[in-house]
Design a protein around this motif. Structure first.
Motif, PDB file in Angstrom:
ATOM      1  N   THR A  18       0.811  -1.218   0.000  1.00 31.38           N
ATOM      2  CA  THR A  18       0.000   0.000   0.000  1.00 31.38           C
ATOM      3  C   THR A  18       0.843   1.265   0.000  1.00 31.38           C
ATOM      4  OG1 THR A  18      -1.729  -1.182   1.201  1.00 31.38           O
ATOM      5  CG2 THR A  18      -1.848   1.219   1.202  1.00 31.38           C
ATOM      6  N   PHE A  19       1.810   1.336   0.904  1.00 30.50           N
ATOM      7  CA  PHE A  19       2.540   2.589   1.109  1.00 30.50           C
ATOM      8  C   PHE A  19       3.810   2.712   0.278  1.00 30.50           C
ATOM      9  CE2 PHE A  19       0.292   1.905   5.210  1.00 30.50           C
ATOM     10  CZ  PHE A  19      -0.572   2.986   5.108  1.00 30.50           C
ATOM     11  N   PHE A  23       0.465   3.788  -3.241  1.00 32.04           N
ATOM     12  CA  PHE A  23       0.226   5.214  -3.009  1.00 32.04           C
ATOM     13  C   PHE A  23       1.246   6.131  -3.685  1.00 32.04           C
ATOM     14  CE2 PHE A  23       0.025   9.187  -0.608  1.00 32.04           C
ATOM     15  CZ  PHE A  23      -1.338   9.464  -0.734  1.00 32.04           C
ATOM     16  N   HIS A  27      -1.643   7.871  -5.612  1.00 33.63           N
ATOM     17  CA  HIS A  27      -2.046   8.952  -4.703  1.00 33.63           C
ATOM     18  C   HIS A  27      -3.555   9.009  -4.469  1.00 33.63           C
ATOM     19  CE1 HIS A  27       2.056  10.464  -4.948  1.00 33.63           C
ATOM     20  NE2 HIS A  27       1.970  10.320  -6.247  1.00 33.63           N
ATOM     21  N   ARG A  28      -4.176   7.884  -4.245  1.00 33.36           N
ATOM     22  CA  ARG A  28      -5.607   7.854  -3.950  1.00 33.36           C
ATOM     23  C   ARG A  28      -5.804   7.385  -2.514  1.00 33.36           C
ATOM     24  NH1 ARG A  28     -10.520   5.308  -7.658  1.00 33.36           N
ATOM     25  NH2 ARG A  28     -12.161   5.766  -6.163  1.00 33.36           N
ATOM     26  N   ARG A  29      -6.127   8.321  -1.637  1.00 34.51           N
ATOM     27  CA  ARG A  29      -6.169   8.056  -0.205  1.00 34.51           C
ATOM     28  C   ARG A  29      -7.306   7.111   0.186  1.00 34.51           C
ATOM     29  NH1 ARG A  29      -8.697   9.995   4.300  1.00 34.51           N
ATOM     30  NH2 ARG A  29      -7.446  10.075   6.211  1.00 34.51           N
ATOM     31  N   ASP A  30      -8.462   7.233  -0.458  1.00 37.49           N
ATOM     32  CA  ASP A  30      -9.600   6.407  -0.066  1.00 37.49           C
ATOM     33  C   ASP A  30      -9.330   4.926  -0.283  1.00 37.49           C
ATOM     34  OD1 ASP A  30      -9.593   6.850  -2.820  1.00 37.49           O
ATOM     35  OD2 ASP A  30     -11.755   6.594  -3.003  1.00 37.49           O
ATOM     36  N   VAL A  32      -6.335   3.545  -0.092  1.00 39.47           N
ATOM     37  CA  VAL A  32      -5.398   3.112   0.944  1.00 39.47           C
ATOM     38  C   VAL A  32      -6.171   2.562   2.137  1.00 39.47           C
ATOM     39  CG1 VAL A  32      -3.688   3.918   2.626  1.00 39.47           C
ATOM     40  CG2 VAL A  32      -3.531   4.652   0.245  1.00 39.47           C
TER      41      VAL A  32
END
Length: 198
Positions: A18-19, A23, A27-30, A32
């Protein structure tokens, strides 16, 4: 102790996926949050199911139904679906066995490596996909292809006409193409030539 090692291995794998892979590239936070929640949830339930009298097949079937509902309720890209099911798979791999084995750890690393390579920015980096609405109704596919190649500045490899509106004079087309180098617009070429002669 073995269960703590399983949990630690799962958390390390999903954190890297994930990180470190997803990401920084998308760069899509939801998503993650979705990947972490799905992974930990699958890990917890599969560990409980593997140590109880509840049928494991029933539990996995419920997760399959829930994942399909989740994917149908919100539009996500194909590569994000791959990450979604990889988070599911890592949780299942960690939750089903009673101890961490070399096979389990190797399969987790294999999933991460497959997504790292398959979703790498250098992999087919010039290939693009667009849905384009044109203000011209194109009935000739070859003319449409030529128009799109000029418009997108690339070589069209595949196109699919989704909607042809002869009344409003529009065309909705899904096009896949290989991006080329930027070129000067055709109308600027004569001007540049005149300025050079002067």
């Amino acid at each position: 102790m073995q269960q703590l090692m399983i949990i630690a291995a799962d958390l390390a794998a999903i954190a890297v996926l994930t990180f470190c892979v997803y990401f920084p590239r998308h760069h899509r936070r939801d998503l993650v949050v979705a990947f972490l929640g799905v992974n930990v949830g699958v890990l917890a339930v599969s560990m409980v199911l593997s140590s109880s009298t509840v049928g494991l097949g029933l539990g996995l079937g419920l997760f399959g139904v829930l994942s399909i509902i989740r994917l149908r309720s919100d539009e996500i890209a194909q590569h994000e679906i791959a990450y979604y099911f990889s988070a599911l798979a890592i949780g299942l791999l960690a939750g089903l066995p009673e101890s961490v084995s070399m096979l389990t750890a190797g399969l987790m690393l294999l999933i991460i490596a497959a997504l790292y390579i398959g979703d790498h920015p250098r992999m087919f980096r010039r290939h693009r996909q667009q849905t384009v609405r044109l203000d011209v109704a194109h009935t000739d596919e070859e003319a449409l292809r030529s128009h799109l190649e000029v418009l997108l500045n690339g070589r069209v490899t595949n196109l699919s006409i989704k909607q042809l509106d002869l009344v409003n004079d529009t065309t909705l087309v899904e096009v896949r193409y290989v991006a080329g180098r930027a070129q000067a617009p055709q109308e600027l070429v004569p001007r540049l030539g005149q300025e050079t002669r002067a």
